[in-house]
Design an enzyme around this catalytic site. Sequence first.
Site, PDB file in Angstrom:
ATOM      1  N   GLU A  49       0.616  -1.318  -0.138  1.00 44.98           N
ATOM      2  CA  GLU A  49      -0.318   0.044   0.104  1.00 44.98           C
ATOM      3  C   GLU A  49       0.770   1.221   0.230  1.00 44.98           C
ATOM      4  OE1 GLU A  49      -3.609   0.637   1.529  1.00 44.98           O
ATOM      5  OE2 GLU A  49      -4.121  -1.248   2.144  1.00 44.98           O
ATOM      6  N   HIS A 273      -1.732  -0.948   9.862  1.00 46.00           N
ATOM      7  CA  HIS A 273      -1.457  -2.293  10.483  1.00 46.00           C
ATOM      8  C   HIS A 273      -0.259  -2.242  11.009  1.00 46.00           C
ATOM      9  CE1 HIS A 273      -3.405  -4.823   7.072  1.00 46.00           C
ATOM     10  NE2 HIS A 273      -4.052  -3.734   6.818  1.00 46.00           N
TER      11      HIS A 273
END
Length: 475
Positions: A49, A273
């Site tokens: 990402e 995350h």
Amino acid sequence: MSLHEAEINVLTLNCWGLGLGISKNRNERMEDIGEYLAGQDYDIVLLQEVWKRENFSTIRSLVSSKLPHSHFFDNGIIGTGTCIFSKVRICDVTFHHFGLNGYPHRLAHGDWYGGKGLGVGQIDFKGFNIHIFTSHYHATYNYNPLKDIYLGHRIIHGVESAQWIKLSSSSADLTIYAGDFNTEPKDIPYQIVRYVTPLYDAWIEANGPEGGETSETPSNSYTPRCALRESPNGKRIDYVLYTSGPNIHAETVSCCLPLPDRVPGKSFSYSDHEGVSAKIRISRPEPGPDPGLGQLLIRDFVRHQSMREIDMKRTVVQQGKEILEHSLRQTRFAKAMYLLGGILCLLVLAITFIPHQLDSVALSTVLDLGFFFVRLCLIIVLSYLFLMGSLFLRRERHALRSTLATLDCILENHTLSALNSPTKLSNGDLTKLSPNTDLTKLSNADLESSIMEAAGGGSGCKVNQGLTDSVEFET
């Protein structure tokens, strides 16, 4: 015997770098991530990402003194978001697009526009040939398996990853597969990757099956409180998996979640995350006077790998097939819905062409303009329904059927491998069989039964089932 040994330190992190203001504090966090990595001693870093090239450039400039070599997988419509940073030179790279990756009309999900796939790299690390793989699987938007329309797509991701790694890395000294798989250890996509390839999970090897949650954790500043109702501790969906090659021993030294809860001096976390780091020790016996003595051939290594945890492998492959078959049935239902929608649009379009008589010219002109825009919208919707019901659904069905055929091949191969695997008996008891028994006329089951009976159900002699000319004894 002396050993050639090395330790490799790996980190994987989903950086949550979406644009359009979706990812909060994005540019600032990318700088923080780069500064954090520059202060550590990782040999390989795999990021997901990182959607914007300028964010990749920011991180690359910050870590250049520690990780001078990098590659940005800039595939797909908006890129893949994946990249590799390495302490040593990256010798080879390529990228494999997954066969299915969401739907183009699901604009709010957006995965279709990202180049989801398998990033591949190869490095020579302290005399070891290491293959590196990284992925970011399709996101899970509904954790109810019955309503998760992307589960079949993630099965395809898992199967393609497992097959690519297995078929391309049999000669590698160490294979590492890390990233955000958007699937938990109990889910079939993860289990396919782990057992079909097969690979070891560094977290489990170091810490056991509990813990290691990396997404929607309670200590992360970006975790919505509602997410904790279903999973109070979060979900483990980011992994470092690995396996060693022929004549190589690999073991997990440690595996942890290294990032602090907050960026030092700030109120937010590095990402939504948690990162996962693993230290893996690899060793190779130094060759003696006869280099070939005791060395396992690649052919035998591949055969040995294919027999690892074979019962679990068969189970997850069968469950993967059931999910794909369900997805195929869903495509047939979707085709019927697209067809029905197209028919309704055609009927409405036909109605707009029915002549109308109005006394007012102005009102007639307004009505004509209104019908023009209605017809335009209907034509756009019809074109979309046609493309989805014909081209895209055809592509989806072909991808599902192709993956089903792959799983059938795996299942058939490992069923035959199990039938041909050695069964142990003891003490040369084959001599107890009747002297009048003609082994060549016995079926596989009868042969095994006769030998086992003669051996008294013992364990020591090897009999290849179905191969009547191949009976080996151990004394």
